[in-house]
Design a protein around this motif. Structure first.
Motif, PDB file in Angstrom:
ATOM      1  N   ASN A 481       0.929  -1.228   0.315  1.00  0.00           N
ATOM      2  CA  ASN A 481      -0.045   0.034  -0.131  1.00  0.00           C
ATOM      3  C   ASN A 481       0.920   1.319  -0.277  1.00  0.00           C
ATOM      4  OD1 ASN A 481      -2.030  -1.442   0.050  1.00  0.00           O
ATOM      5  ND2 ASN A 481      -3.121  -0.670   1.928  1.00  0.00           N
ATOM      6  N   ASN A 482       2.152   1.278  -0.025  1.00  0.00           N
ATOM      7  CA  ASN A 482       3.087   2.286  -1.074  1.00  0.00           C
ATOM      8  C   ASN A 482       3.071   3.057   0.913  1.00  0.00           C
ATOM      9  OD1 ASN A 482       4.451   3.960  -2.315  1.00  0.00           O
ATOM     10  ND2 ASN A 482       2.977   5.092  -3.361  1.00  0.00           N
ATOM     11  N   ARG A 483       3.354   1.777   1.309  1.00  0.00           N
ATOM     12  CA  ARG A 483       4.355   2.190   2.954  1.00  0.00           C
ATOM     13  C   ARG A 483       5.274   2.406   2.878  1.00  0.00           C
ATOM     14  NH1 ARG A 483      -0.960  -0.233   4.727  1.00  0.00           N
ATOM     15  NH2 ARG A 483      -0.029  -2.420   5.044  1.00  0.00           N
ATOM     16  N   GLU A 484       5.904   1.889   3.303  1.00  0.00           N
ATOM     17  CA  GLU A 484       7.186   2.031   3.861  1.00  0.00           C
ATOM     18  C   GLU A 484       7.535   0.961   3.040  1.00  0.00           C
ATOM     19  OE1 GLU A 484       5.563   1.366   6.726  1.00  0.00           O
ATOM     20  OE2 GLU A 484       6.071  -0.606   7.322  1.00  0.00           O
ATOM     21  N   GLU A 485       8.743   1.095   3.056  1.00  0.00           N
ATOM     22  CA  GLU A 485       9.915  -0.236   1.917  1.00  0.00           C
ATOM     23  C   GLU A 485      10.574  -1.259   2.967  1.00  0.00           C
ATOM     24  OE1 GLU A 485      13.329   0.931  -1.530  1.00  0.00           O
ATOM     25  OE2 GLU A 485      14.281   0.697  -0.040  1.00  0.00           O
ATOM     26  N   LEU A 486      10.067  -2.193   1.785  1.00  0.00           N
ATOM     27  CA  LEU A 486      10.241  -3.699   2.348  1.00  0.00           C
ATOM     28  C   LEU A 486      11.375  -4.297   2.320  1.00  0.00           C
ATOM     29  CD1 LEU A 486       6.518  -4.686   2.872  1.00  0.00           C
ATOM     30  CD2 LEU A 486       7.890  -3.812   4.357  1.00  0.00           C
ATOM     31  N   ALA A 487      11.335  -3.988   0.423  1.00  0.00           N
ATOM     32  CA  ALA A 487      12.422  -4.423   0.072  1.00  0.00           C
ATOM     33  C   ALA A 487      12.841  -4.007  -1.674  1.00  0.00           C
ATOM     34  CB  ALA A 487      12.417  -6.051  -0.322  1.00  0.00           C
ATOM     35  N   ARG A 488      14.400  -3.840  -1.815  1.00  0.00           N
ATOM     36  CA  ARG A 488      14.503  -3.700  -2.949  1.00  0.00           C
ATOM     37  C   ARG A 488      15.544  -4.470  -4.190  1.00  0.00           C
ATOM     38  NH1 ARG A 488      17.846   1.967  -2.852  1.00  0.00           N
ATOM     39  NH2 ARG A 488      16.257   2.943  -1.291  1.00  0.00           N
ATOM     40  N   THR A 489      15.953  -4.634  -5.234  1.00  0.00           N
ATOM     41  CA  THR A 489      16.205  -4.963  -5.811  1.00  0.00           C
ATOM     42  C   THR A 489      17.538  -4.277  -5.918  1.00  0.00           C
ATOM     43  OG1 THR A 489      15.853  -4.208  -7.981  1.00  0.00           O
ATOM     44  CG2 THR A 489      14.454  -5.997  -7.312  1.00  0.00           C
ATOM     45  N   LYS A 490      18.808  -4.579  -7.018  1.00  0.00           N
ATOM     46  CA  LYS A 490      20.237  -4.139  -7.249  1.00  0.00           C
ATOM     47  C   LYS A 490      20.143  -3.024  -7.971  1.00  0.00           C
ATOM     48  CE  LYS A 490      22.710  -7.879  -5.495  1.00  0.00           C
ATOM     49  NZ  LYS A 490      24.607  -8.368  -5.717  1.00  0.00           N
ATOM     50  N   TYR A 491      20.280  -2.336  -8.835  1.00  0.00           N
ATOM     51  CA  TYR A 491      20.067  -1.576  -9.813  1.00  0.00           C
ATOM     52  C   TYR A 491      21.069  -1.977 -10.822  1.00  0.00           C
ATOM     53  CZ  TYR A 491      24.287   1.004  -9.373  1.00  0.00           C
ATOM     54  OH  TYR A 491      25.395   1.343  -9.074  1.00  0.00           O
ATOM     55  N   LYS A 492      20.883  -1.904 -12.235  1.00  0.00           N
ATOM     56  CA  LYS A 492      20.551  -2.280 -13.448  1.00  0.00           C
ATOM     57  C   LYS A 492      21.765  -1.377 -14.573  1.00  0.00           C
ATOM     58  CE  LYS A 492      20.764  -6.627 -12.201  1.00  0.00           C
ATOM     59  NZ  LYS A 492      21.393  -6.877 -11.952  1.00  0.00           N
ATOM     60  N   PRO A 493      23.030  -0.571 -13.999  1.00  0.00           N
ATOM     61  CA  PRO A 493      23.372   0.467 -15.169  1.00  0.00           C
ATOM     62  C   PRO A 493      22.420   0.167 -16.498  1.00  0.00           C
ATOM     63  CG  PRO A 493      24.759  -1.147 -14.921  1.00  0.00           C
ATOM     64  CD  PRO A 493      23.911  -1.732 -14.374  1.00  0.00           C
ATOM     65  N   SER A 494      22.097   1.939 -16.477  1.00  0.00           N
ATOM     66  CA  SER A 494      21.865   2.005 -17.952  1.00  0.00           C
ATOM     67  C   SER A 494      21.420   1.490 -19.548  1.00  0.00           C
ATOM     68  CB  SER A 494      23.243   3.000 -18.786  1.00  0.00           C
ATOM     69  OG  SER A 494      24.332   3.931 -17.722  1.00  0.00           O
ATOM     70  N   THR A 495      20.163   0.493 -18.939  1.00  0.00           N
ATOM     71  CA  THR A 495      19.788   0.314 -19.497  1.00  0.00           C
ATOM     72  C   THR A 495      17.345   0.921 -19.487  1.00  0.00           C
ATOM     73  OG1 THR A 495      18.423  -1.810 -19.529  1.00  0.00           O
ATOM     74  CG2 THR A 495      19.342  -1.931 -17.460  1.00  0.00           C
ATOM     75  N   TYR A 496      17.233   0.200 -20.136  1.00  0.00           N
ATOM     76  CA  TYR A 496      15.512   0.420 -20.452  1.00  0.00           C
ATOM     77  C   TYR A 496      14.472  -0.601 -20.891  1.00  0.00           C
ATOM     78  CZ  TYR A 496      16.785   4.877 -22.263  1.00  0.00           C
ATOM     79  OH  TYR A 496      16.988   6.435 -22.131  1.00  0.00           O
TER      80      TYR A 496
END
Length: 1480
Positions: A481-496
């Motif tokens: 419900n768009n509350r606090e962040e529970l998890a996140r992935t790694k970021y992938k550089p320079s890609t669509y």
């Protein structure tokens, strides 16, 4: 020193000035009569609550205190608890209560005070009392029977409605007045008596008219109010008047409650740059809040109450006050003491908040319920933005303070921030929901109900650019419900088109919310840029818990920004199961841990210069250096009370280690650890949950202990309950011979019936066996033998006697416990058997109903039989989903890091288990770094425990010891335990897998219901097989979620030996099908452990099977007709049930039947098989010519045996013989179960071998066929291999009838009557050309509850025949034959049974239809005896015989092409039958 002194003096002067101003304000308010609370800023919350409570003594009572009041005396109420939200110190609470008892403050037997509540439970209300309007109105009472309904309304039969009503009483009054006045006049009474009579009449008239007018006025007002309530507001002056008086009494209590609760929260949430926050002054003033107006909505549901309340809290408004009240008025004031500085250099600054006003329109919606507290849910929302005003003076107090609202723009900014915060919570249309039912249930509101596994695969076609140009660096943030962040992935550089392939596990508290995936662009030196949002509704997981291949749109400002691909799986928490009247939690190895850190005591303060600590707690798993939970900081105490809870996922309970560190928070300095403890999770869970005061010692310090509590919530995950890693090989089986029970408890006595008992056997809360149900009997006799595999001498078996209930849950009648150690022991002499039996145990044990009462006895015999001690009886244990995800993350981390070795070593630290059980009462505990057994245990990075190499050697693993046998050697052992490892499968519906063996009476085991169509069970189960060569394995997909009910959607049957051959050393897939053509596959591997069991004759497969009976002829029968002849037909009965009726032979004493039938025999040993010959009569009931018993015990399997059965009747003695030929084929007879637990011993033979994988089982079938082809010598024909017939449709069952050859005079008559069936062409399906179908309508039963004159109507295509009707009976027998033309276009035979009426119209009793080509297979089985279940009740028995070479339509010349004979002609005289569908 001089510098320090001057600095302290400079801080002290403004502090004293501010405190002086605050003191003047308080004195001014107190002089007006208001109660103002002042506290020591450093005092704990408990002391503040007590000080606030003492202020109530200053209230002046309106009752005189000198005792001069007449008629009574004011009672002083002391010791009333203050309703505060406090955190209790466990030991202090115990000591205080003990001290009160010792000092005599608590009197055990106090004198009863008039009007006090009773100390014990109130007596139960009798059932015949009528309590409440529902009982008085008889709403819940069952409807009256027909006779009682007539008696109840007997007056309505004689009196019309016009004789009821108020006018009847008026007419009676007029009659009384006339009669009384005539009486008074006739007997010369005076005028005084007439005046009395007139006064009586006048009183009645006035009273009745008053009542009529009142009722009319109330009805009119009620209707007007309904309209006015919905459109107008009404005042609540009565409520405001009550609040004005009650507020002065309740405000001190309310203030004390707020201070005790809020001050505790402030002390635990103090920012790091402040020393403390204390609520030193709090008052809500002398003016109570008001309810300005109320609006009610009457047109809502019966359980919904909705109102609009206009509320206001304006203490500065004096327009409605008298001058005296205005002079004594006190406005709300709150003084918050903020202590600045650190350590010794601190100063207190008061912050004053006063003149608080509030007003707004609030909508309240309440949903009612029958249970306490009778209000289930309360929804609160503001229909408009409320008006909020206040005066905030952070510096200077009331006199010198400056209201920050005078700063331009600041007040508007604060007001907008408040509205922005409250708007999504409780501004219409949003509502703030209070679930009172959940709040009062005692369960935590933040408890998890399951785990969601989110696998984020990739995103495609993202539409975004970096500021300044370039491709984005996307990553995904997961929240609820768009509350606090529970998890996140790694970021992938320079890609669509990023690809992550990362799995995250998220604890969820409700599935009524949304999973939100926010895509963001990673930036190094500024805030990350949002790219879009994808939303997944968690409610979809209730339909299918496995959502794979999802592609969600990524939206931003309503525009499409790409798609994201993911998989979502839901693993719910398993609910406890009720076994033997108690709720037991499933023992799993993966689940959710809820850890609560209550408090600590006697912490080591030697490391602190001031002697006071600021303790907090961090929780670590395994050797990880990153904590999973951090508690709040409790300042300036060595005995902190946290009451902090956390939940986390545990992948392996048996080896997880939890470390708890108590840390002293020192702001800018390094925070030292003042104590820690490391404990195995299993040790923490083994503590008694009922004991709430178990202390664990802290290591690394001189003193200190901590109090914890832990709760385990198992997850429904593949392999959670019975995985390969948890499986323990069996040591043998226990043969339970359940004979009978006597004098069991009668739970249906109130309804005039008796219990329907059966016995179920439970081991480790799992049902492993059941007996049949004996209906309506308190002394049931089962006489059944059940084999139960056991795995340890410590196991116990519960034999629970149950009462079967058709609609509700079965009820327990008591249980008997049997310990395996009573009948088995370890064996030292025989290396092939690790255990041996101590002898059979035959007892009659009392049935225990509860802890102390007994009712009835259970008679049983138990014997242990040891299994062979085989080596390597285990399966390769795979990882569960959580462990796979963790190892995948570890592999990705190792591959992505250039220095994986250094990073892994820096992220972990070695920890040892310091304690394995709580402290004992004396306070001693186990020395650190050592457990009870003296072994040192350390935790690895996964949170699991490893034992050091120098630890003492443990006991040898029995699974790795024993003898080894090849597959051929294993198959030489006929009896044993089959161990199944059900891995998973692809299903067309969500279902559970039932595995049944042999007679398929009760599943050997069942898996959990799959969460989706792609099932992942990883379930290990086992079952006992009596005879390997004749055993059967039955796999069924059961859609029912209740283990006591069946809803079979697909099944597979196969030979046990072929099944083991296909799965013993590899995994094999099996296809389960249903009647609609749907197929599902499951993957299984197995193991086999032989058990040398000596079966009784009644247990052998040779004792049950299919019996083929050839009824040859009769000789010298008794004559029953006047002509000296009889019309004989034979009836065969098995265990009281008619199984076959022959054709009637007219006018003969030596009939030649030459008929054959097959019957399933559940037990040859207990079979009561007989033949009885009757004389058929057209008008009267058939007469018995004699009866003879047939012995089945001495028949050799697969060998034909001719017997001459002598007929005997009680009236005429022995007369006549019947010649029969018997051939017995051993076969497992599957027992059928009706509803949930109603079982019948009759069943049908499992004739279909099934589709075994990889061609397994072909040799077995060929071998059985060779046995069937044996030549029995003489003139007997040879038997061919019986073909496996396809399963009949629902409600239909058939037995194939073998072919006959007309080679003698006996068969010549039959051949002449009907052409030989041996010339049928070799076809595999229905014939395309018409052939002759002979239908013999044999009998029916249970077609009507009362006796009728039934006759049958049979139709195939356009042709229809009717049987004759006989005498009144509920089980008619016709034995009439009819010929039809049948082909592939005529697949249905329709049947109607009517009750013949001499004068009126015949009544339809039942109807049904038969799939002809399901039972007749040209080239295989051209004759079959069919039993069909009729719509309307009852069963019908028919015999079908088909001749493909005899075409009855061959002589008809037609110029038109042949058309399918699918429906009756429109010129048919009879027309269509009821329920006939032309499309069929």
């Amino acid at each position: 020193m001089a510098t320090n002194t001057s600095s302290n003096g400079g801080l002290q002067q403004p502090q004293e000035t501010a405190e002086t101003h605050v003191h003047d304000i308080m004195n001014h308010d107190a002089s007006k009569g208001a109660i103002v609370h002042s506290f020591d800023p450093d005092a704990p919350p408990q002391q503040k609550a007590a000080a606030a409570g003492r202020q109530r003594d200053q209230l002046e009572s309106i009752v005189p205190q000198d005792g001069s009041a007449h008629g009574g005396k004011e009672l002083s109420i002391t010791g009333v608890p203050v309703p505060t939200i406090t955190v209790e110190n466990a030991d202090e609470a115990t000591n205080d209560s003990e001290a009160q008892v010792k000092s005599g403050a608590v009197t055990p037997s106090a004198l009863a005070v008039p009007g006090e509540y009773p100390s014990g439970p109130a007596p139960t209300i009798p059932d015949w009392y009528k309590v409440g309007w529902r009982a008085v109105a008889n709403i819940d009472a069952p409807p009256l029977e027909e006779g009682e309904e007539k008696d109840n309304h007997i007056l309505q039969l004689f009196l019309a409605e016009q004789y009821y009503g108020q006018w009847y009483h008026n007419a009676a009054l007029i009659f009384f007045a006339v009669f009384a006045s005539h009486f008074l006049t006739r007997f010369n009474f005076g005028w005084g008596w007439l005046i009395v009579l007139l006064s009586i009449c006048n009183t009645y008239y006035v009273t009745s008219m008053t009542r009529v007018r009142r009722c009319a006025r109330d009805d009119i007002q009620r209707e007007l109010i309904k309209t006015r309530l919905a459109s107008e507001h009404e005042s609540a002056d009565w409520m405001n008047n009550f609040l004005d008086r009650f507020w002065l009494i309740y405000e001190p209590v309310l203030s004390a409650t707020v201070v005790a609760s809020v001050d505790q929260i402030l002390s635990t949430t103090t920012p790091a740059f402040l020393d403390s926050l204390r609520l030193t002054t709090f008052t809500l003033g002398t003016k109570a809040p008001h309810i300005d107006k109320v609006r009610t909505f009457p047109r809502t549901a019966d359980d919904i109450v909705m109102m609009d309340w206009g509320i206001s809290f304006t203490p500065n408004d004096t327009s409605d006050m008298t001058p005296r009240q205005a002079a004594q008025k006190v406005n709300p004031k709150i003084v918050l003491s903020v202590r600045l500085g650190k350590g010794l250099a601190t100063a207190s600054m008061p912050v004053l908040l006063e003149d608080i006003t509030f007003s707004g329109m609030m909508r309240i919606r309440m949903k009612l319920m029958a249970n306490f507290p009778h209000v289930q849910v309360v929804d609160i929302s503001f229909l408009e933005k409320p008006v909020i005003d206040y005066v905030l003076k952070p510096v200077g107090g009331e006199s010198l303070g400056f209201d920050i609202a005078h700063i331009p723009g600041l007040q508007t900014f604060i007001r907008d921030m408040v509205h922005a915060t409250l708007s999504p919570m409780m501004y219409d249309p949003n509502v703030f929901t209070l679930n009172l039912e959940q709040l009062l249930s005692g369960l935590p509101l933040d408890t998890a109900i399951g785990v969601i596994e989110v696998t984020i695969e990739a995103a495609r076609g993202l539409k975004a650019n970096k500021i300044g140009g370039g491709s984005p660096d996307p990553y995904v943030s997961v929240s609820i419900n768009n509350r606090e962040e529970l998890a996140r992935t790694k970021y992938k550089p320079s890609t669509y088109n990023p690809t992550w392939m990362e799995t995250k596990f998220i604890l969820v508290n409700s599935l009524q919310e949304s999973l939100v995936l926010n895509l963001l662009d990673y930036n190094d030196h500024r805030k990350d840029t949002p790219l879009g949002t994808a939303t997944f509704e968690l409610q979809k997981l209730l339909e299918d818990a496995t959502q794979e291949g999802l592609e969600l749109p990524v939206l931003k400002d309503g525009k499409d920004k790409g798609i994201i691909r993911l998989n979502v799986n839901y693993f719910p928490v398993l609910k406890p199961e009720s076994v033997n009247g108690k709720e037991n939690l499933s023992q799993t190895n993966v689940g959710i841990v809820r850890l609560t850190i209550h408090q600590a005591k006697e912490l080591d303060a030697t490391l602190s210069l001031s002697g006071d600590l600021n303790p907090l707690v961090k929780v670590f798993l395994g050797n990880s250096t990153s904590y999973t939970h951090r508690s709040q900081i409790i300042k300036h105490t060595n005995n902190p009370i946290w009451e902090s809870s956390t939940e986390f996922i545990c992948a392996d309970k048996s080896s997880s280690v939890i470390t708890i560190k108590v840390i002293d928070e020192r702001d800018f300095l390094r925070d030292p650890v003042i104590g820690y403890m490391s404990v195995r999770l299993v040790d923490l869970l083994q503590t008694d949950p009922t004991v709430n005061r178990e202390w664990w010692p802290l290591s690394g310090s001189k003193s200190g202990k901590i109090r914890l509590s832990c709760e385990w919530k198992p997850l429904q995950m593949a392999g959670a309950l019975s995985s390969a890693g948890q499986y323990v090989p069996p040591i043998g089986v226990v043969r339970l011979w359940l004979r009978k029970a006597t004098d069991v408890k009668n739970v249906e006595a109130t309804l005039g019936g008796k219990s329907d008992p059966y016995v179920r056997v439970l081991v480790n809360n799992a049902i492993l066996g059941r007996t049949e149900v004996i209906n309506n009997n308190l002394n049931p006799e089962w006489d059944q033998i059940i084999y139960i595999p056991v795995h340890s001498l410590r196991e116990s078996m519960f034999m629970e006697v149950m009462d079967y209930q058709h609609l509700t849950k079965d009820r327990s009648l008591g249980s008997v416990e049997l310990h395996v150690s009573d009948i088995a022991r370890e064996s030292q002499a025989d290396p092939q058997h690790r255990y041996e039996s101590t002898g059979a145990k035959e007892v009659a044990e009392q049935i225990q109903i509860d802890g102390s009462s007994y009712k009835g006895q259970l008679h049983y015999r138990a014997e242990f039989i040891s299994a062979l001690n085989l080596k390597h009886v285990h399966f390769d244990a795979g990882e569960n989903e959580i462990q796979k995800a963790a190892h995948e993350v570890q592999r990705n981390h190792d591959n992505g890091s250039s220095s994986s070795t250094r990073s892994s070593s820096s992220d972990e630290e070695e920890r040892h288990v310091t304690v394995d059980h709580p402290m004992i009462e004396s306070g001693a505990h186990i020395p650190p770094h050592q457990t009870d057994s003296g072994e040192s245990v350390r935790a690895n990075g996964n949170g699991t425990a490893n034992t050091d190499e120098e630890s003492p050697p443990t006991e040898k693993d029995p699974a790795k010891e024993g003898i080894e046998l090849s597959k051929e050697e294993l198959f030489k052992h006929q009896s044993g335990i089959i161990i199944f490892n059900v891995i998973g499968g692809h299903l067309h519906k969500k279902a559970r897998l039932d595995v049944l063996l042999d007679d398929a009476y009760w599943p050997a085991f069942s898996t959990l219901k799959s969460r989706g169509t792609n099932a992942q069970w990883a379930h290990v189960g086992e079952g006992f097989l009596k005879e390997l060569d004749f055993g059967r394995v039955w796999l069924r997909l059961n859609e029912s979620g209740d283990f006591d009910k069946d809803d079979i959607i697909a099944e597979w049957k196969g030979d046990a030996k072929a099944f083991l051959d296909a799965t013993l050393d590899r995994r094999s897939s099996f296809t389960l099908t249903d009647g609609d053509g749907h197929s599902s596959t499951v993957e299984i591997e197995s193991r086999y452990v032989p058990v040398p069991v000596k079966l009784l004759a009644r247990e052998s497969i040779n004792n049950q099977g299919t019996l083929r009976v050839d009824l040859l002829a009769g000789k010298d029968l008794r004559s029953a007709d006047r002509t000296g002849k009889s019309d004989p037909f034979a009836v065969f009965t098995l265990n009281g049930t008619k199984v076959f009726t022959s054709q009637t032979k007219k006018k003969t004493l030596n009939p030649d039947w030459s008929e054959m039938f097959e019957v399933n025999v559940p037990s040859r040993e207990a079979a009561d098989f007989s033949v009885e010959v009757f004389d058929w009569n057209q008008l009267e009931q058939s007469k018995s010519l004699g009866r003879g018993s047939i012995n089945l015990r001495d028949i050799e399997p697969f060998e034909a045996a001719e017997q001459i059965i002598e007929l005997f009747s009680e009236k005429h003695g022995a007369k006549g013989h019947v010649a029969i030929r018997l051939i017995f084929q051993p076969e497992i007879i599957a027992k059928s179960r009706k509803a949930t637990s109603t079982f019948s011993s009759a069943g049908r033979a499992m004739t279909q071998i099934g589709s075994l994988p990889f061609g397994a089982g072909k040799g077995v079938v060929r071998g059985i066929g060779n046995v069937f082809k044996r030549d029995f010598g003489g003139s007997h024909e040879k038997l061919d291999v019986p073909y496996a017939m396809s399963e009949a449709a629902a409600g239909q069952a058939s037995r194939p009838i073998g072919e006959h050859t007309a080679d003698n005079d006996t068969n010549a008559t039959t051949a002449a009557a009907f052409p030989s069936l041996s010339r049928t062409p070799s076809l595999s399906g229905p014939p395309s050309e018409p052939g002759t179908l002979r239908v013999t309508m044999m009998s029916a039963k249970d077609v009507s509850m009362a006796d009728t004159k039934p006759y049958a109507v049979i139709r195939v295509g356009d042709k229809e025949f009717k049987t004759k009707h006989g005498n009144k009976t509920s089980a008619p027998e016709w034995n009439e034959c009819f010929n039809f033309a049948a082909s592939a276009h005529m697949s249905k035979l329709r049947l109607w049974i009517y009750d013949h009426k001499t004068l009126g119209k015949d009544k339809l009793l039942a109807e049904g239809e038969v799939d002809i080509w399901r039972h007749i297979q040209v080239g295989r089985s051209t004759a079959a005896e069919v039993t069909v279940e009729l719509q309307g009740g009852g069963l019908a028995r028919l015999r079908l015989e088909f001749d493909a070479e005899n075409n009855p339509l061959a002589s008809v010349v037609s110029l038109e092409p042949s058309q399918p004979q699918t429906s009756s002609s429109r010129f048919s005289i009879r027309g269509r039958r009821p329920g006939f569908n032309e499309d069929n």
